[in-house]
Structures are given as structure tokens and as C-alpha cells.
Design a protein around this motif. Structure first.
Motif, mmCIF file in Angstrom:
data_model
loop_
_atom_site.group_PDB
_atom_site.id
_atom_site.type_symbol
_atom_site.label_atom_id
_atom_site.label_comp_id
_atom_site.label_asym_id
_atom_site.label_seq_id
_atom_site.Cartn_x
_atom_site.Cartn_y
_atom_site.Cartn_z
ATOM 1 N N GLY A 170 13.586 4.430 -30.770
ATOM 2 C CA GLY A 170 13.131 4.184 -32.132
ATOM 3 C C GLY A 170 13.712 2.925 -32.747
ATOM 4 N N VAL A 171 14.550 2.192 -31.999
ATOM 5 C CA VAL A 171 15.084 0.932 -32.517
ATOM 6 C C VAL A 171 13.935 -0.002 -32.873
ATOM 7 C CG1 VAL A 171 16.396 -1.133 -31.878
ATOM 8 C CG2 VAL A 171 17.301 1.129 -31.361
ATOM 9 N N LEU A 172 12.930 -0.025 -32.043
ATOM 10 C CA LEU A 172 11.677 -0.714 -32.376
ATOM 11 C C LEU A 172 10.621 0.361 -32.569
ATOM 12 C CD1 LEU A 172 11.579 -3.600 -29.731
ATOM 13 C CD2 LEU A 172 12.300 -3.738 -32.116
ATOM 14 N N ALA A 173 9.929 0.303 -33.670
ATOM 15 C CA ALA A 173 8.870 1.271 -33.953
ATOM 16 C C ALA A 173 7.667 0.502 -34.491
ATOM 17 C CB ALA A 173 9.345 2.317 -34.955
ATOM 18 N N ASP A 174 6.685 0.310 -33.627
ATOM 19 C CA ASP A 174 5.489 -0.448 -33.983
ATOM 20 C C ASP A 174 5.838 -1.835 -34.535
ATOM 21 O OD1 ASP A 174 3.594 1.362 -33.085
ATOM 22 O OD2 ASP A 174 3.585 2.469 -34.976
#
Length: 142
Positions: A26-30
Motif C-alpha cells: 500500500g506504499v503506492l496506491a494507484d
């Protein structure tokens, strides 16, 4: 051993398309990516930036563990990776990952540090994955 994942979605095609990249943690989410984030200055990320972050973090962790095995337990390591994307015929290739390491390791000689750092560069799993030229520059604060 654990398996980690990332995913990408692209809506539309070519320069007009819009991409979104996410990581399992979730560190990068979209997070947005696309032509404008890769070749212009639009906000968002791009594959080369993500590879650079992965290579810098993997190498730095590998070096940390190598230094600990060698008996060093204090200090700091900071690595920046610069990944180069070059034209390759009709497409592109990632041709280089340049690691720039700044370190402070009390009590280590420059010769021992260089040897351990180069072994960590070669042994880091991301280095093994990348088939491009991998360089390493480093500085050691006294």
C-alpha cells in the motif's frame, strides 16, 4: 521465502493513456504514471524511478548486512541510484544503474569498505535481476 507484488493498470493507449501503479504493502496506491511522468515533468512516478528506488534500497540493505557480518555495527549508509533509459532502435532500454553511496562507518579502512561495498553490489538481489550495467561510486566519511 515471501513473495511480494506490485500491479499496474493503464487506461487508454499511447501518449494519451493514463497509468496507475500499486504495491502490495500500500506504499503506492494507484500512483499515476504514464508518458508525461516518464518523459515530461508531470507529477507521478515511472518505472525507472521505481527501479532506482528498489536498487538503492536493496543494495543499501545488502551492504548493511555485509558490514554487520564483518563486525561493524554503527554508522550510516545513504545511496542514490540513477537509472538511465536510452533509445534502442524503435524502443527503449534501461542501460545503466549508477549507485552513489555516501557512508560513515567508524573504524573501517577505505580498502575494506570498497571490497565489502562491491561484494554487496554484486550480491544484492536487485543487482542480480538487472541485466544493465551497474556502477557504484561511494564516499566514506572519516
Amino acid at each position: 521465502m515471501p513473495t511480494h507484488s506490485g500491479s499496474a493498470r493503464y487506461e487508454g493507449f499511447g501518449k494519451d493513456g493514463k497509468g496507475f501503479v500499486s504495491t502490495q504493502s500500500g506504499v503506492l496506491a494507484d500512483s499515476p504514471y504514464g508518458f508525461a511522468t516518464r518523459f515530461e515533468d508531470a507529477p507521478g512516478t515511472n518505472p525507472e524511478e521505481l527501479i532506482a528506488a528498489a536498487h538503492a534500497s536493496c543494495f543499501t540493505m545488502a551492504l548493511s548486512f555485509a558490514l554487520a557480518r564483518a563486525g561493524y555495527n554503527k554508522g550510516t549508509l545513504e545511496t542514490e541510484a540513477k537509472v538511465t533509459l536510452d533509445r534502442d532502435g524503435d524502443g527503449f532500454s534501461i542501460t545503466r544503474s549508477a549507485l552513489d553511496l555516501r557512508a560513515h562507518v567508524p573504524g573501517i579502512s577505505g580498502e575494506d569498505f570498497a571490497r565489502i561495498a562491491n561484494e554487496a553490489k554484486a550480491g544484492c538481489p536487485v543487482s542480480k535481476l538487472i541485466k544493465a550495467e551497474i556502477t557504484l561510486t561511494h564516499s566514506l566519511a572519516e
